[in-house]
Write an enzyme that holds these catalytic residues in place. Structure first.
Site, PDB file in Angstrom:
ATOM      1  CB  SER A  64      -1.037   0.032   1.114  1.00  9.74           C
ATOM      2  OG  SER A  64      -2.048   0.958   0.766  1.00  9.74           O
ATOM      3  CG  HIS A 123       1.450  15.235   3.495  1.00 12.33           C
ATOM      4  ND1 HIS A 123       1.864  15.401   2.198  1.00 12.33           N
ATOM      5  CD2 HIS A 123       0.691  14.120   3.516  1.00 12.33           C
ATOM      6  CE1 HIS A 123       1.355  14.435   1.452  1.00 12.33           C
ATOM      7  NE2 HIS A 123       0.640  13.639   2.231  1.00 12.33           N
ATOM      8  CB  CYS A 152      -2.738  -4.975   2.224  1.00 12.42           C
ATOM      9  SG  CYS A 152      -3.752  -3.538   1.848  1.00 12.42           S
TER      10      CYS A 152
END
Length: 116
Positions: A62, A67, A82
């Site tokens: 994934s 940020h 996952c």
């Protein structure tokens, strides 16, 4: 019930080193390794005028993204994996060590719930 993946959302306040492209990239690489995920691609970008940084790792399992808002001492992190062999929570100590936040909030979401 079983989930297809786990999504860990981390809010970091009062951080250090979040204005550095190199520091964010190294934190992402170390966090990916800690989760036992497979890194496919990594991009890190600066944001002006506040020297913020955004980085995203595309994983076979994934993604992991960071940020930053250095002017607020804030970093937003998503770790979504996952598969049974990964542990997204293992990224948390890496983030704590790298950014030394004064405050941290962690939320966890099970994604893709399947009824057995």
């Amino acid at each position: 019930m079983k989930s297809l993946g786990r999504h860990v959302i981390v809010e970091l306040w009062g951080c250090q080193n979040i204005d550095s492209l190199q520091a964010v990239e190294e934190a992402i690489r170390d966090a990916v390794a800690a989760t036992n995920a497979t890194l496919r691609d990594l991009q890190v970008f600066p944001w002006e005028p506040y020297n913020g940084v955004s980085g995203i790792a595309i994983l076979s399992e994934s993604h992991l993204s960071i940020h930053t808002w250095p002017e607020l001492g804030y970093a937003a992190v998503d770790v979504f994996t996952c598969g049974e062999h990964t542990n997204p929570e293992a990224a948390i100590p890496v983030l704590r060590e790298r950014f030394r936040p004064q405050r941290m909030e962690v939320m966890q979401v099970s994604r893709g719930m399947i009824v057995d």
